[in-house]
Design a protein around this motif. Structure first.
Motif, short mmCIF file in Angstrom:
data_model
loop_
_atom_site.label_atom_id
_atom_site.label_comp_id
_atom_site.label_asym_id
_atom_site.label_seq_id
_atom_site.Cartn_x
_atom_site.Cartn_y
_atom_site.Cartn_z
N LYS B 134 0.78 -0.95 -0.10
CA LYS B 134 -0.19 0.15 0.10
C LYS B 134 0.53 1.17 0.21
CE LYS B 134 -4.01 -1.82 2.48
NZ LYS B 134 -4.14 -2.45 3.63
N MET B 135 1.87 1.06 -0.03
CA MET B 135 2.66 1.90 0.53
C MET B 135 4.00 1.79 -0.62
SD MET B 135 1.71 4.22 3.25
CE MET B 135 3.25 4.87 4.11
N ASN B 136 3.41 1.53 -1.60
CA ASN B 136 4.60 1.57 -2.84
C ASN B 136 5.94 2.89 -2.75
OD1 ASN B 136 5.67 -0.26 -4.41
ND2 ASN B 136 4.07 -0.77 -5.97
N GLY B 137 5.36 4.18 -2.76
CA GLY B 137 6.40 5.11 -3.25
C GLY B 137 7.58 5.21 -2.22
N VAL B 138 7.11 4.48 -0.86
CA VAL B 138 7.99 5.04 0.19
C VAL B 138 9.83 4.60 -0.39
CG1 VAL B 138 6.93 4.25 2.02
CG2 VAL B 138 8.61 2.03 1.13
N ARG B 139 10.54 5.58 0.54
CA ARG B 139 12.15 5.52 -0.07
C ARG B 139 13.07 4.32 0.47
NH1 ARG B 139 15.33 11.48 1.31
NH2 ARG B 139 17.17 10.59 -0.50
N LEU B 140 12.59 4.79 1.81
CA LEU B 140 13.37 3.58 2.01
C LEU B 140 11.80 2.42 3.28
CD1 LEU B 140 16.68 2.61 3.53
CD2 LEU B 140 14.97 2.65 5.52
N THR B 141 11.65 0.89 3.74
CA THR B 141 11.14 0.52 4.52
C THR B 141 12.65 -0.22 5.18
OG1 THR B 141 9.41 0.12 2.72
CG2 THR B 141 9.57 -0.91 5.18
N GLY B 142 12.26 -0.56 6.73
CA GLY B 142 13.05 -0.98 7.40
C GLY B 142 11.56 -2.36 8.24
N CYS B 143 12.05 -3.36 8.90
CA CYS B 143 11.55 -4.35 8.82
C CYS B 143 12.10 -4.95 10.17
CB CYS B 143 10.76 -5.20 8.13
SG CYS B 143 9.83 -6.56 8.23
N ASP B 144 11.46 -6.06 10.91
CA ASP B 144 11.59 -6.22 12.53
C ASP B 144 10.59 -7.38 12.55
OD1 ASP B 144 12.85 -7.26 14.82
OD2 ASP B 144 11.11 -5.94 15.85
N ASP B 165 14.22 -2.72 2.81
CA ASP B 165 14.79 -2.97 2.77
C ASP B 165 16.32 -2.91 3.22
OD1 ASP B 165 15.01 -0.73 0.04
OD2 ASP B 165 13.52 0.52 1.03
N VAL B 166 16.23 -2.59 5.03
CA VAL B 166 16.67 -3.19 5.92
C VAL B 166 15.91 -3.48 6.61
CG1 VAL B 166 17.78 -1.89 8.05
CG2 VAL B 166 17.72 -0.46 5.23
N LEU B 167 16.68 -4.57 7.32
CA LEU B 167 15.58 -5.72 8.52
C LEU B 167 17.09 -5.14 9.22
CD1 LEU B 167 13.65 -8.23 8.75
CD2 LEU B 167 15.80 -9.92 7.99
N LEU B 168 15.90 -5.41 10.38
CA LEU B 168 16.91 -5.27 11.76
C LEU B 168 15.95 -6.18 12.92
CD1 LEU B 168 15.75 -2.13 10.70
CD2 LEU B 168 16.98 -2.01 13.08
N ILE B 169 16.72 -7.41 13.13
CA ILE B 169 16.72 -8.15 13.96
C ILE B 169 17.54 -8.44 14.70
CG2 ILE B 169 15.04 -9.34 12.70
CD1 ILE B 169 17.27 -11.11 11.55
N ASN B 170 17.78 -10.11 15.57
CA ASN B 170 18.85 -10.37 16.82
C ASN B 170 19.73 -11.46 15.63
OD1 ASN B 170 17.29 -12.38 17.70
ND2 ASN B 170 16.67 -11.36 19.24
N ASP B 171 20.89 -11.77 16.92
CA ASP B 171 22.36 -13.11 16.64
C ASP B 171 20.75 -14.43 16.17
OD1 ASP B 171 23.60 -10.43 17.39
OD2 ASP B 171 25.34 -13.19 17.74
N THR B 172 19.88 -14.80 16.78
CA THR B 172 19.70 -16.19 17.13
C THR B 172 18.37 -15.42 15.77
OG1 THR B 172 19.77 -15.93 19.49
CG2 THR B 172 18.57 -17.73 18.41
N GLU B 173 17.88 -14.61 16.14
CA GLU B 173 16.47 -14.77 14.83
C GLU B 173 17.88 -14.81 13.16
OE1 GLU B 173 13.64 -12.45 17.53
OE2 GLU B 173 15.44 -11.06 15.80
#
Lengths: 307, 307
Positions: B134-144, B165-173
Motif C-alpha cells: 500500500k505504501m509503494n512510494g516509500v524511499r526506504l522500508t525497515g522491518c522487524d 530495504d533494511v531488516l533489523l533482527i538479533n543474532d538468534t533470529e
C-alpha cells in the motif's frame, strides 16, 4: 622494549567443524609469544618434556623469540585435547595430561631480569605471584586467569591481583570473580581488587577495557574494540592468548604508557586474535607480516569509526 | 521527512530485578514512535481498545506524534506481561492477551500516504507485506520480525523480505532465518533473501550492519556500533524497538541516503536503546532532549573511536 611471558607450552589435539589435528604446538605461552613477536622482543618462561624437539623450538626461534627460559624436565610435555561443536563458543576438553607442567616452578633466567613488561598467562595464582615478585622492576604486568582458579583458589588469586596492572579475562570470569551479574558493575569490583585496568574479552563481540579512576590518565569511560566478523573460524584455541600477545606486545613497543596506547593495544589484541582462529593451532601466527597486521588494524578501524 | 510505523500498542506488566510495574504503556509502535520522534515526524498505525484513553494518547501527542492511524476497536487493548531474571537477557512471558490486536488489519490513513519512510514492526508477515504494498512510494522500508514468524510463517516472511530495504533482527533470529550458525555467513544468506542491509542487534554488545554488495554505496565491510555499558538496566522491554526508532528516525531526517548515514543511524539506534532501558516502560523516552541524545552519541563515539 621486551616482554616476558610465563605460561604453558603444550601439544594439542583439536577437533572442530573445520577438521581435526593431532599433537600440534600449542599452549598459552606459545600463542602469546608468537602474537607479541610482531611488535617487540619476547622471552618465554615455560617447561617442556623430552618430546619437545628442535622442530617445536624452531617455531619460536624463527620469530626471534628468546627460549632460554624454557626448562626441559624429564617426562612428557603438557598435552591437551579439545573438541569444538558447531557454534564454536566453547571447547569440550577431551583429555588433559599435565605431565611436566604439573610440577612447573617458573625460573626466570638472569638474562630476563631487565625485562620491562611481564605477562602472567593462566597458571596457578601462587606461581603468578611468585614470578611477579621476582620481576619487581617491571613497568607493567598483564595477567590472565580462569574459572578454575576463581572458584578454587580465590584467596591466592586475590593476592596476585594486587600485583598486576592489567587483568585480561572474559565476561563469565569477570562476573564470577565479582559475584555480580551486571558487567560494568562487576568490572568496578574487579578493579577494586587491584588491577589498574581490566580487559574483558567478549569473544566474537570484541573486548572492552575498563580503567580504574585516575589510572593511565583521566576520564570515566571504558573503551570497546571489535573483532572481525569471520566467515570461517577454523580453530578458536589460543584466541585469548593471541589477543593478550597482541595487546601486551603493542604496549611494550610504545615509548609512552597511557590510555590512548591501551586503547590501540585493544585493537591490536583483537587483530591478533582474529588471525589466530583462521587456521589450526599457531599456523597463521607463524607467518604473518607487519603489513598484514596493520592492514587488518585498518579494517578494524573502518568497522567501527564514523567518518 | 516523516516515518510511518505499523505495529503494536499495548499495556505491559513488567517485573525485573529493579522492580515491578502494571499496565504501563508499551508495544513496539509506541517505543519506536517515541524514539524516532526526536529526529523526525512520526505517524503511527495501530489498533487499541476501549481501555486506551486520552492519558495514553497524550504520551504520543506530547511528542507531536501523529495518532490518526490508531484505530479504536471494540474490546480491550493488547496486554502483555513479562518477567526478567537477574541476567536480564530474556523476558519470560507471564501472559499475552492479544485482544483487539488479534484481528489487527492495518489501515493507512490518506494523510499518511505521502510518507517517505516506513517501519514494519514485528507483526504477522502477511500484514507487513500488505502495508508495504500500500505504501509503494516509500524511499526506504525497515522491518522487524521474530522467531515465531521465522519458524511458523517462513514462506510469508520470505515474501515480505523481498520488499524491505533494511531488516533489523538479533543474532538468534539471523541464524535461524539463514539456517546457518556462523553469523557473517548467515548475514549474507539473509541479504540474498531481499534486504539491501541487515542490522543485527547483539544486545549489550551493540549491533552490526551488513550491506548487500553495491547497496547504499561501495565497500565490502560491515560496520559495528556499541551500546553503553550501563550500571543498571531497569527494564530491557522495548530496547529493540527504540533502537529501530533511533535508527529509522535518524535516517528519515537526512537529505542523503548512503552507507555513512546508515552507520551513524546505527549509533543513534544504540543511543535510543540505551535510554529506553534506563527506566521502566517508555518513561525515559518521553522526556529526553536532543542535547541529551547528542551528548550520549558523543559518549558512544568516545567509547569506540581512537584518536
Amino acid at each position: 622494549m621486551s616482554v616476558v611471558v610465563v605460561g604453558s607450552v603444550a601439544f594439542d589435539d583439536i577437533t572442530s567443524p573445520s577438521g581435526r589435528v593431532k599433537r600440534i604446538l600449542g599452549g598459552a605461552a606459545t600463542y602469546f609469544a608468537l602474537a607479541a613477536s610482531y611488535f617487540t622482543k619476547v622471552r618465554v618462561v615455560a617447561v617442556v618434556g623430552d618430546d619437545f624437539g628442535a622442530e617445536q623450538e624452531d617455531v619460536l626461534k624463527k620469530r626471534s623469540i628468546d627460549t632460554r627460559g624454557i626448562e626441559r624436565a624429564p617426562g612428557k610435555t603438557f598435552a591437551w585435547g579439545g573438541a569444538y561443536s558447531e557454534n564454536l563458543s566453547e571447547a569440550r576438553t577431551t583429555f588433559t595430561d599435565l605431565n611436566v607442567f604439573e610440577k612447573f616452578q617458573p625460573r626466570i633466567p638472569k638474562e630476563y631480569e631487565d625485562t620491562e613488561y611481564l605477562f602472567l598467562a593462566n597458571i596457578q595464582p601462587t606461581l603468578q605471584t611468585d614470578v611477579r615478585r621476582k620481576m619487581n622492576g617491571v613497568r607493567l604486568t598483564g595477567c590472565d586467569t580462569m574459572n578454575y582458579w576463581i572458584k578454587g583458589d580465590r584467596e591466592e588469586l586475590a593476592k596476585t591481583l594486587k600485583l598486576v596492572d592489567v587483568l585480561l579475562i572474559n565476561d563469565t570470569e569477570t562476573k564470577m570473580l565479582a559475584h555480580e551479574p551486571n558487567l560494568p558493575r562487576a568490572a568496578q569490583r574487579v578493579l577494586a581488587m587491584g588491577p589498574k585496568a581490566l580487559v574483558i574479552k567478549h569473544g566474537e563481540y570484541g573486548a572492552t577495557i575498563f580503567f580504574r579512576e585516575g589510572a593511565f590518565g583521566i576520564g570515566r569511560h571504558p573503551f570497546r574494540a571489535p573483532t572481525l566478523p569471520l566467515d570461517e573460524v577454523k580453530d578458536p584455541t589460543g584466541a585469548g592468548d593471541s589477543f593478550a600477545g597482541g595487546f601486551m606486545g603493542y604496549v611494550a613497543a610504545q615509548p609512552e604508557l597511557n590510555r590512548e596506547v591501551l586503547k590501540r593495544a585493544l585493537f591490536y589484541g583483537g587483530v591478533m586474535g582474529s588471525f589466530a582462529v583462521e587456521s589450526f593451532g599457531t599456523e597463521r601466527l607463524q607467518s604473518l607480516t607487519r603489513e598484514e597486521i596493520d592492514e587488518r588494524f585498518q579494517i578494524f578501524r573502518e568497522l567501527t569509526h564514523l567518518q
